[in-house]
Design an enzyme around this catalytic site. Structure first.
Site, PDB file in Angstrom:
ATOM      1  N   LYS A 197       2.214   6.944   6.150  1.00 20.31           N
ATOM      2  CA  LYS A 197       1.690   6.511   7.444  1.00 20.31           C
ATOM      3  C   LYS A 197       2.644   5.471   8.014  1.00 20.31           C
ATOM      4  CE  LYS A 197      -2.365   4.459   9.679  1.00 20.31           C
ATOM      5  NZ  LYS A 197      -3.729   3.917   9.468  1.00 20.31           N
ATOM      6  N   GLU A 234       6.289   7.402  -1.537  1.00 18.11           N
ATOM      7  CA  GLU A 234       4.887   7.090  -1.266  1.00 18.11           C
ATOM      8  C   GLU A 234       3.977   8.254  -1.673  1.00 18.11           C
ATOM      9  OE1 GLU A 234       3.399   4.453  -0.405  1.00 18.11           O
ATOM     10  OE2 GLU A 234       4.709   3.158   0.781  1.00 18.11           O
ATOM     11  N   LYS A 249       1.373  10.777   8.888  1.00 16.78           N
ATOM     12  CA  LYS A 249       0.849  10.284  10.156  1.00 16.78           C
ATOM     13  C   LYS A 249       1.841   9.296  10.748  1.00 16.78           C
ATOM     14  CE  LYS A 249      -3.171   7.865  12.103  1.00 16.78           C
ATOM     15  NZ  LYS A 249      -4.451   7.166  11.832  1.00 16.78           N
TER      16      LYS A 249
END
Length: 327
Positions: A197, A234, A249
């Site tokens: 994100k 991640e 995102k």
């Protein structure tokens, strides 16, 4: 073989031919509808920066969920907006907080016919608008925040969520939430990790949607737009911690990252077509600069083509209706 023997245009001659030879197709079951439920309102509240999107009452939320089921949409992602906020986001862990009430209402309305997802994050619930609690220096305290996330996740599972979406980008959040859920007996509740994100300028309209109190930015915990390889790290960490699904995102400006993640992920991959992406297309269409329907379809198909198995989009309901009509 080359021209004139080789003519790729042969496969584009008619709509029927183009349908037959299409490499990718959208399906309502791949779409997830993000929705906002707000405490203290008696009618749905339209958002000025996102035409067509509203802050729901509990009643209108149930209607939106029922419509999603009717159209064959895959899931619904709930965000809550409380009437009161504090420094530690108490409304997020309150069993009777607006988000947990919204989850219960949707579950009572549609049962297991729709995958009910909910946001595990504090930004909607804190009076400072950050995704975690702040230490004495005003910095987000990662580990203290994780303890709250664990309690928040258990309450959402108890309310009836099938899937939890930890979106705060705290290090270790998936591991802590998984442990909390398992210890509470919610071993069947899935985790949809917001694994990559990014700190994005395109979240602007979302801030209106959740009445964000944020001052400053979230660059110390959300990813830097300059980094591509870091997204894989991640994702790998979230997978090691027990993520059942992973998300990139935003979608639009990070399709390269989405393709990278899709190529390596052993679990389903989602992407979130965020508020700014929605707002830009709506604004351009309202001005007559682009064909609205074609732009919506093309933008979502591009996310699918980049590798998303699931797409969160505010157009989920409208797009699903179009797809249903075309069959």
């Amino acid at each position: 073989m080359s021209f004139p023997q080789h003519r790729p245009r042969r496969l584009r001659t008619t709509p029927a031919m183009r349908r037959l030879t299409a490499e990718f197709r959208l399906d309502p079951a791949e779409l997830i509808l993000p929705v906002f439920v707000r405490e203290g309102i008696t009618e749905p509240n339209p958002l000025t920066s996102m035409p067509g999107v509203v802050q729901h009452t509990l009643d209108s939320l149930k209607k939106a969920a029922a419509e999603a089921v009717e159209l064959g949409i895959g899931g619904i992602m709930l965000f809550g907006i409380p009437a009161e906020r504090d420094a530690v986001g108490s409304a997020g862990t309150d069993p009777n907080g607006i988000l947990n009430r919204g989850i219960r209402a949707v579950r009572e309305e549609v049962g297991d016919e729709l995958v009910i997802m909910s946001d595990v994050c504090l930004d909607e619930f804190t009076d400072h608008g950050h995704c975690g609690v702040l230490d004495e220096n005003g910095v987000v305290d990662n580990d203290t925040t994780l303890e709250i996330y664990g309690r928040m996740a258990v309450e959402q599972a108890r309310a009836g969520a099938h899937v939890l979406g930890p979106s705060g980008m705290m290090d270790g959040q998936i591991a802590v939430i998984r442990q909390a859920l398992d210890e509470a007996g919610y071993t069947d509740v899935s985790l949809f990790a917001y694994a990559a994100k990014y700190a994005s300028a395109f979240y602007g309209p979302f801030r209106e949607a959740v009445d964000s109190q944020l001052q400053g930015d979230r660059r110390t915990y959300q990813m830097d737009a300059s980094n591509r390889r870091e997204a894989i790290l991640e994702v790998e960490l979230d997978l090691e911690e027990g993520a059942d699904m992973v998300m990139v995102k935003p979608a639009m400006s990070y399709l390269d990252v989405l393709a990278d993640v899709a190529a390596m992920s052993p679990v389903p991959v989602g992407a979130y077509q965020i508020s700014g992406e929605y707002a830009m297309i709506e604004a351009a269409a309202a001005n007559g600069w682009i064909d609205r329907r074609r732009a919506i379809e093309e933008s979502v198909l591009g996310i699918k083509r980049a590798g998303a198995n699931m797409i969160l989009t505010y157009w989920a309901t409208e797009l699903a209706a179009w797809l249903k009509e075309s069959k």
